[in-house]
Every structure is written in C-alpha cells, then in structure tokens.
Design a protein around this motif. Structure first.
Motif, short mmCIF file in Angstrom:
data_model
loop_
_atom_site.label_atom_id
_atom_site.label_comp_id
_atom_site.label_asym_id
_atom_site.label_seq_id
_atom_site.Cartn_x
_atom_site.Cartn_y
_atom_site.Cartn_z
N TRP A 343 43.73 45.57 42.08
CA TRP A 343 44.56 46.41 42.93
C TRP A 343 43.66 47.33 43.76
O TRP A 343 43.84 47.50 44.98
CB TRP A 343 45.52 47.22 42.05
CG TRP A 343 46.53 48.04 42.80
CD1 TRP A 343 46.48 48.40 44.13
CD2 TRP A 343 47.73 48.61 42.28
NE1 TRP A 343 47.57 49.16 44.44
CE2 TRP A 343 48.37 49.31 43.33
CE3 TRP A 343 48.34 48.62 41.02
CZ2 TRP A 343 49.57 49.99 43.17
CZ3 TRP A 343 49.54 49.31 40.86
CH2 TRP A 343 50.14 49.97 41.92
N THR A 344 42.68 47.95 43.08
CA THR A 344 41.74 48.83 43.77
C THR A 344 41.04 48.07 44.90
O THR A 344 40.84 48.62 46.00
CB THR A 344 40.68 49.35 42.78
OG1 THR A 344 41.34 49.80 41.61
CG2 THR A 344 39.86 50.46 43.39
N ILE A 345 40.67 46.84 44.63
CA ILE A 345 39.95 46.04 45.62
C ILE A 345 40.85 45.82 46.84
O ILE A 345 40.40 45.89 47.99
CB ILE A 345 39.53 44.68 45.02
CG1 ILE A 345 38.91 44.85 43.64
CG2 ILE A 345 38.59 43.94 45.96
CD1 ILE A 345 37.65 45.66 43.60
N ALA A 346 42.14 45.56 46.58
CA ALA A 346 43.08 45.37 47.68
C ALA A 346 43.16 46.65 48.51
O ALA A 346 43.08 46.64 49.74
CB ALA A 346 44.46 45.01 47.14
N HIS A 347 43.28 47.77 47.81
CA HIS A 347 43.40 49.07 48.47
C HIS A 347 42.21 49.34 49.41
O HIS A 347 42.39 49.68 50.57
CB HIS A 347 43.52 50.16 47.41
CG HIS A 347 43.39 51.55 47.92
ND1 HIS A 347 44.29 52.11 48.81
CD2 HIS A 347 42.48 52.52 47.69
CE1 HIS A 347 43.93 53.35 49.09
NE2 HIS A 347 42.82 53.62 48.43
N ILE A 398 47.55 40.76 50.06
CA ILE A 398 48.76 40.45 49.28
C ILE A 398 48.43 39.78 47.94
O ILE A 398 48.89 40.24 46.90
CB ILE A 398 49.77 39.63 50.12
CG1 ILE A 398 50.26 40.50 51.29
CG2 ILE A 398 50.94 39.16 49.27
CD1 ILE A 398 51.05 39.76 52.34
N PRO A 399 47.61 38.71 47.93
CA PRO A 399 47.30 38.10 46.62
C PRO A 399 46.60 39.09 45.67
O PRO A 399 46.84 39.04 44.46
CB PRO A 399 46.33 36.96 46.97
CG PRO A 399 46.46 36.73 48.40
CD PRO A 399 46.97 37.98 49.03
N GLY A 404 46.40 41.93 40.92
CA GLY A 404 45.98 43.15 40.23
C GLY A 404 47.08 43.64 39.30
O GLY A 404 46.85 44.01 38.15
N TRP A 405 48.30 43.60 39.81
CA TRP A 405 49.44 44.03 39.02
C TRP A 405 49.61 43.13 37.79
O TRP A 405 49.76 43.60 36.66
CB TRP A 405 50.69 43.97 39.89
CG TRP A 405 51.94 44.28 39.16
CD1 TRP A 405 52.77 43.40 38.57
CD2 TRP A 405 52.48 45.58 38.91
NE1 TRP A 405 53.81 44.07 37.97
CE2 TRP A 405 53.66 45.41 38.17
CE3 TRP A 405 52.08 46.88 39.26
CZ2 TRP A 405 54.44 46.47 37.75
CZ3 TRP A 405 52.87 47.95 38.84
CH2 TRP A 405 54.03 47.74 38.11
N ARG A 432 41.93 33.15 38.96
CA ARG A 432 41.15 32.26 39.84
C ARG A 432 41.86 31.81 41.11
O ARG A 432 41.29 31.90 42.20
CB ARG A 432 40.61 31.07 39.06
CG ARG A 432 39.17 31.29 38.64
CD ARG A 432 38.61 30.11 37.92
NE ARG A 432 37.99 29.16 38.84
CZ ARG A 432 37.33 28.08 38.42
NH1 ARG A 432 37.24 27.83 37.15
NH2 ARG A 432 36.80 27.26 39.30
N PRO A 433 43.11 31.31 41.00
CA PRO A 433 43.77 30.88 42.25
C PRO A 433 43.92 32.03 43.25
O PRO A 433 43.81 31.81 44.46
CB PRO A 433 45.15 30.41 41.78
CG PRO A 433 45.14 30.41 40.31
CD PRO A 433 43.91 31.05 39.82
N PHE A 434 44.15 33.23 42.73
CA PHE A 434 44.30 34.37 43.63
C PHE A 434 42.97 34.71 44.31
O PHE A 434 42.92 35.05 45.49
CB PHE A 434 44.84 35.58 42.87
CG PHE A 434 46.22 35.36 42.34
CD1 PHE A 434 47.32 35.51 43.17
CD2 PHE A 434 46.42 34.98 41.03
CE1 PHE A 434 48.60 35.29 42.70
CE2 PHE A 434 47.70 34.75 40.54
CZ PHE A 434 48.78 34.90 41.38
N TYR A 435 41.90 34.60 43.53
CA TYR A 435 40.58 34.80 44.12
C TYR A 435 40.34 33.77 45.22
O TYR A 435 39.70 34.05 46.23
CB TYR A 435 39.48 34.69 43.06
CG TYR A 435 39.38 35.87 42.12
CD1 TYR A 435 39.66 37.16 42.55
CD2 TYR A 435 38.98 35.70 40.79
CE1 TYR A 435 39.55 38.24 41.69
CE2 TYR A 435 38.87 36.77 39.93
CZ TYR A 435 39.16 38.05 40.37
OH TYR A 435 39.05 39.11 39.52
#
Lengths: 718, 52
Positions: A343-347, A398-399, A404-405, A432-435
């Motif tokens: 989540w932090t990474i998305a932020h 988005i992913p 993260g959640w 993995r798929p999200f990465y």
C-alpha cells in the motif's frame, strides 16, 4: 524607479539546458532500474545472480536515482529557469552554476557506483556513505550561494511566491541532510550512524518524512506556481492562497511531524490549540491543489488541446490525492493495516509518477520548444505519452493498493481454531501476479518517457538553441535605511528578503527545538540487562546484512498485535536496539520479519540458513528472495574488525578492552563453531565450488541471523 | 514499544513542543494577518510577475 536607466543583461539558458538534459537522462535511468527491480520480484533470476544487480542493491539505486537525480535535476532546471526571470537577473555566478551542475552529476555517478558495489549506510533515502554526504553538503552550499546571490542582485523588488518555496526548500534540506547524516567514519566508504536504535529511527524518519516534503513537494510547488501560470498564460488563481499554502505546508511538516510523538505531554489548552492548528493547516494544502487547478478556470478548452497543461492538471490532481492519503495513512488504525505492505509503495508512486513525473514532463514539453525557439516536434507523440503514462500510473497503483490491502488481511487472518491462516510464503505467492501487472504499468510509464526523450531530441534538432537570452530591466534602487531612529521591524520589512530568511531560520529553529527531545531519548530507554553488544563475528554479519540491503525486503520490528506475536514471537522492545548503529527496522515486508529470526519460535538450523541463502527457491518453493551465492566465495574481512569495534566503542557500545584487542581471534573462534556444526551435515549442504569454508562471508551472516532476537528469549521467564 | 513513553519520561519535555507551537502560531498568525491585509494592487502586481 522610472527615471532609472534600463539595464541590458542575458539570461543563462545554457545551465537550464544542462539540467533539462540531465533530468530526462537520469529520469530514464531511474525508471529503468525501477522496472528491473519490479520484474525481479516476479522473476528473481533476473538479477543474473550478480551481487551488483540484486534487489537489495538496486532498490536504493532506484529510490536515490528517482529522488535525487531525476527530481533533483528537475528542481534545478525549474529553479534556474524561473529564478532568473522572476528576478530579472542572470544567475549570480556562472562558475558556481557550472560547479553546481557538474558537482551534482558527479554525486549521482558516485552514488550509482557505490550503491551497486554495496557501500551503504543502510538508512533509507540516505544510503550514501560519508564522503558523498560531505560532497552533497558542499554542492548544496554552492547552489545556495548562487541562489541567494541572484536574489541580492535582482532587478525586481517583489519576491514571487515560487521563490519562497525555493528558499524554504534550501534551508530545510540543508538542515535535514546534515542532522541525519551524522555518522562516524570507520574507513573510507564505511561509517556507522551516530544514533542507535529508537533514536536512529526517530531521526531517520524525521528526515525521511521531511525529505518527501522538502525535496519532492515544496520545490515542485514553486515550479507549479511559476510554470502553470506561464503555460496557461494567466496569473495564479489566488496569490493570497499561495502564500498561506507555503507557510501552512512548512508548518504542517516541520511542526506537526515529530510533534505527534510529544503531543500528550502538552498542557490541555495547548493540545486544543495544536489540534485546531493542525486541522487548520490541512486545508491550505488542498487549497494549493485547488489554486493550481483554478488557475486554469476558463481555459479548460485549452487543456484539451495543450499537452503541457494536460500533464500539469494530472500532476496537480495526483498531488491532491497523495496529500489527502498521507494524513489518512498516519491515522493509527489505518497505519496498522498499511504499514509494511505494498500500500505504501502505491502511495509513494502516486506522488512520484503522478505529481513529480507528470509535472516534470509538462515543464520539459514547455521549456524545450521555448529555449530552442521552435514548436514541439510531434504533438501526437506527446499526446500518446500522456495517455500511456496515465494508463501506466493506473496499472501501477490500482493493483498495488488492492494487493497491499489483501497482503495485510492475509497476515492478520486467523482460523476459527485461533491459528494463523496463512504461512508467510503463501502471501508471497499471492502477490506475484500483482507484481506482474505493476511491472506492466511501470513499463508503459517508461515507454512514454522514452517517447518524450525522442520527441524533445527531434524538437531540439529542428530548432536553434538560444544560450544567452537578452532582456532589459531598470536597476533596483537600493533602500536607504536611516540608522538609529527607526524601529527594527520596519527596517526588516523594507527588505522582504531579510524578512523571509529570518522567518525561515525561525522555522528551522522551531524544527530543531522539536527534535531536541529526540536527542535526549537515549538516556530514557530502559536498558535490558540481557541485551548484550554483538560479538565481533555478528557485527561483521550485520554489516553484510546492511551491504546487501536485506532491509529493503525484511523488517526487524514486531508490532504488538496478536497476528504479529503469533507469527514472529514477543513484540520488539526499545531496549533491544540500543546497540544498533544504524537501526534496521525496515519499512517493507516483502519477506517476513527477522527481528527474532534466532529466537525460540523461529530458530532454524545453521544448515537451513546455509542452504536457504544459497538457493531460497529450493528451500522455500515459490520464494522470490535472491540467492546470495557470492557470500559462499567471498572471505570475511577480519582485518577491518578492530577499527569497527573501536568505532562502536566510541559510539557507546560497551566492549571490553579484551574484546577489542582479541576481536579477530574471537570472531574466528565463533566462525569455527558454526563451521563445525555445518560440517556435521555437509552432505546435505548446497555447496559452492569452493566447498564449505570457515572464512566464507556466509558464516558471519549466519552468526548474525542466529543472534537476532535471542537476548530476550534468553531471559528466564518470571 | 511506545516512543511517546520514552520521550515523555524526559523531565520538562513539554517545554520543547510548547516553544515550537508558540513560535509557529505566532509566525503563522502574523503571515495570515499580513496576507489578508495585502492591498489588491500589490496582489495583482505580484501574481503577474511570471507573466511579465
């Protein structure tokens, strides 16, 4: 002023051009490295089993390149262009401009080389070792002198709000960098943080938090306040709001940051005042976004046409979203979920890709045609860049939000019987798929940026660069200050510059006063008698842990939640970190927490660690941790141990003279113990060509891993 | 692992955030006051600086 003669002078476009090229170049490099490490989380073999290209070394390279090389050069590009025009003056000193430019590029190159070679302080976004830290300070001072020199020799009495942002940036970054970089050199390119454990963490995150504020935000707001009006050809929506925006931001970050820690010790009335104040201050930061967007009121038809404005609109919107999310993430119950996850990474990427990236692109698309006296080579490509880039951000963010959640929920999930539902490895495989999707987002974003580079290159080729742009302005009549009678304040008021600097020094002072308790905290951390300094071999192993950047994937901080104590053991105590120079709490759990890796609950055999470090995938099927094969070939550097131990002693670690004098033989003795233990199991070991050897680095690393979290476990339970 | 706890055990610690709070409140109020009172003409002049 009217009777004052017009002066002819030239704007220095050459330096702006240099910074613009550097921005584009380092931007591409920084993003490329980001893409590589994103892919490594999907396909670990993509590090090609080379030490220099493993995740733990490339990740600091990525963050440093994007922050200090891409955004850094972007800041200087924006400042050197706008400052000259806003002040109707050439940069004060051409030589200083050149030293600044080449010095900064030298720092970047040195940073890139040393980081991949494993020279690091192990403190996030401040990884560069002490000689480079000193160089940064020198170049920053050169920048400051040049900027203040220009301000003092200006031909425009008023200082536009953008300049306030630039000065605020300069003062605060200088303070942050110096305070956080205080370290004791052990040798050329190796040092230990002056602070330890909790204290080191407080200083580091005071720095980390404010680095985002004063490197990624305030200078870019200055750029926004200059370039949006410029590109839209209309003044900023509300100048009053922009001034309040400036002061509010400075206060939010400097005051409200560390202040949270001390909040409860304030008297009631002050707490109420503080609360009112904090809430009051949040509004202007959104006011800033609205101010930027409303500047375009009545010009929305142009936004549809003009790619520069399009980039800027998305950038400002991303700024608004990130600054809304930031305070949310600081709420305790939200943070309990988001911390250590993607989540932090998305932020941060909404901020970096959206706000910093898109604003930089907008400025570049505006600046290059202007300085080369031509029009953009291809509007169509630029428009493509805009859409690919936007899609890239969405596919990135988005992913990562979703994952993260989910990651956090999986870590916290219990079965009805009260057992943890998932192994850590299950969550790794889930990610993995999200990465993978995130990597596609990153790839698109990079492709867009490369398209821009080609487009700008072609634009430059079809135009004619104007290195010296002629301009005219009347000289500024100096204020005559009548000495003696006047009240000091009126004297100050006449010089907006003095006034500004004075108030900023006050702000810096306020920030420092706020930090003082942090410097005193050391004495107030209850010592745990069972906590002993690291043995010489463990210390060496810890330095290897730092060198390889294990902290980029592993935390060492067990929070007092049931889901964490079930998984990792007793929650972490402040007293356990008193000898940790630097602290290694980490900020992200791509792998599990290691604070108690050697403790009762998690303890593994030496041979397990040996094999796991050699080939994580074969021990933990589906692992994305890199293999560390070179640690099975490199020999432990015993020679440097006495200097390291001595430095630690200087920093207050209670080593005895005996330990100091015999550190090498002590280390060798401990290594022999681990070696003998491994030897018993040799047929089951995954060996390198060199076979099992007592002096391989891996032995020191295992010593460190087995030590982690044992102090408390060793205390007899009452 | 409560930092506040360690910070709070420093004697007289509240004086530090107090000084900061007062310092910032003062400067901010002053800025707010002068900004609101700025003359329209000055505002216009300043906001047009990038466009000249």
């Amino acid at each position: 002023m009217e009777n004052n003669k017009l002066e002819k002078f030239y704007y220095d476009n050459n330096i702006v051009k240099h910074f613009a090229i550097a921005t584009a170049l380092w931007g591409a490099v920084g993003m490329l490295v980001g893409l590589i490490i994103a892919l490594q989380l999907v396909f670990p073999f993509l590090n090609f089993n080379i030490a220099e290209t493993t995740y733990g070394r490339l990740r600091p390279l990525h963050t440093n390149a994007v922050i200090f090389a891409f955004v850094g050069n972007g800041i200087f590009m924006g400042v050197y262009y706008s400052l000259q025009r806003l002040l109707k003056a050439r940069m004060w000193n051409d030589t200083l401009s050149k030293i600044h430019f080449w010095g900064w590029q030298l720092i970047i190159v040195l940073a890139a080389l040393t980081l991949v070679l494993g020279y690091t302080t192990g403190k996030e976004y401040a990884e560069l070792e002490w000689p480079i830290d000193i160089l940064i300070t020198l170049i920053w001072v050169v920048f400051g002198i040049n900027m203040f020199g220009t301000i003092l020799t200006r031909r425009e009495r008023h200082l536009y709000v953008a300049i306030w942002f630039f000065i605020g940036t300069w003062v605060t970054v200088a303070m942050l960098h110096i305070v956080n970089s205080i370290e004791l050199p052990v040798s050329f390119m190796k040092s230990y943080s002056w602070y330890a454990g909790v204290q080191d963490a407080l200083v580091q995150w005071w720095y980390g938090h404010n680095a985002v504020a004063f490197f990624l935000t305030t200078p870019y707001l200055g750029i926004m306040y200059y370039f949006i009006p410029k590109a839209a050809n209309r003044p900023v929506y509300s100048y009053r709001l922009s001034i309040i925006h400036f002061w509010a931001l400075i206060f939010i970050y400097i005051w409200a940051g560390p202040h949270h820690l001390l909040y409860t010790s304030l008297p009631d009335w002050a707490q109420s005042l503080g609360t009112v104040f904090s809430i009051m201050l949040i509004a202007p930061s959104w006011g800033g976004m609205i101010n930027g967007l409303l500047t375009l009121r009545g010009a929305w038809d142009r936004v549809r046409e003009d790619v520069v404005l399009k980039f800027m609109v998305v950038a400002v919107t991303a700024y608004g979203m990130a600054t809304f999310e930031g305070p949310m993430l600081s709420l305790k119950n939200v943070n309990a979920i988001s911390h250590f996850t993607d989540w932090t990474i998305a932020h941060v990427h909404v901020g970096a890709l959206g706000w910093n990236g898109f604003l930089t692109f907008g400025v570049l698309y505006w600046l290059v045609p202007k300085m080369w006296g031509t029009t953009l080579y291809s509007k169509k490509w630029a428009s493509w860049h805009f859409w690919i880039g936007t899609l890239g951000i969405l596919l990135y963010a988005i992913p990562m939000y979703w994952a993260g959640w989910m990651q956090s929920s999986m870590w916290k999930e219990f079965t009805p019987e009260g057992q943890l539902q998932y192994q850590f490895l299950d969550t790794v495989k889930f990610m993995r798929p999200f990465y993978a999707i995130r990597s596609v987002g990153g790839l698109l974003y990079l492709v867009g940026a490369l398209l821009m580079v080609v487009n700008l290159w072609k634009t430059a080729k079809q135009g004619n660069f104007v290195p010296e742009e002629a301009a005219e302005a009347p000289q500024l009549i100096k204020n005559v200050i009548v000495k003696g009678k006047e009240h000091w304040h009126r004297v100050v008021e006449r010089k907006p510059f003095t006034m500004l600097v004075l108030s900023l020094v006050l702000v810096a002072l306020g920030g420092m006063i706020e930090m003082i308790p942090t410097f005193m905290v050391k004495e107030n951390i209850p010592t745990i008698t069972a906590v002993k300094p690291y043995t010489p071999l463990e210390l060496e192993g810890r330095d290897l842990y730092i060198r390889e950047g294990c902290y980029t994937c592993h935390s060492q901080m067990i929070r007092p939640f049931r889901s964490e104590t079930e998984r990792y053991g007793e929650y972490s105590k402040a007293g356990e970190f008193v000898y940790d120079h630097p602290f290694q709490w980490g900020s992200k759990r791509t792998g599990p927490d290691l604070a108690r890796e050697g403790g009762d609950k998690l303890r593994r055999m030496n041979s397990w660690h040996y094999n796991h470090m050699m080939d994580p995938g074969s021990i933990s099927s589906g692992s994305i941790m890199p293999a560390y094969t070179w640690m099975f070939e490199n020999l432990i550097d015993y020679e440097c141990l006495p200097a390291k131990m001595k430095a630690m002693k200087t920093l207050g670690v209670p080593y005895t003279d005996d330990e100091l004098n015999n550190c090498i033989s002590l280390a060798q003795l401990q290594a022999k113990g681990i070696y003998d233990d491994l030897k018993k199991d040799e047929k089951n070991l995954l060996l390198s060509e060199d076979g099992l050897q007592q002096d391989h680095e891996i032995i020191a690393l295992i010593a460190y891993l087995q030590r982690l979290g044992t102090d408390i476990a060793l205390t007899p339970k009452k | 692992m409560k930092f506040i706890h360690y910070l709070e055990s420093i004697s007289g610690v509240s004086i530090y955030p107090m000084i900061s709070l007062l310092l910032f409140t003062t400067i901010f109020s002053y800025v707010l006051f002068t900004t609101i009172r700025m003359k329209k003409k000055e505002i216009d002049e300043k906001s047009h600086l990038p466009l000249d």
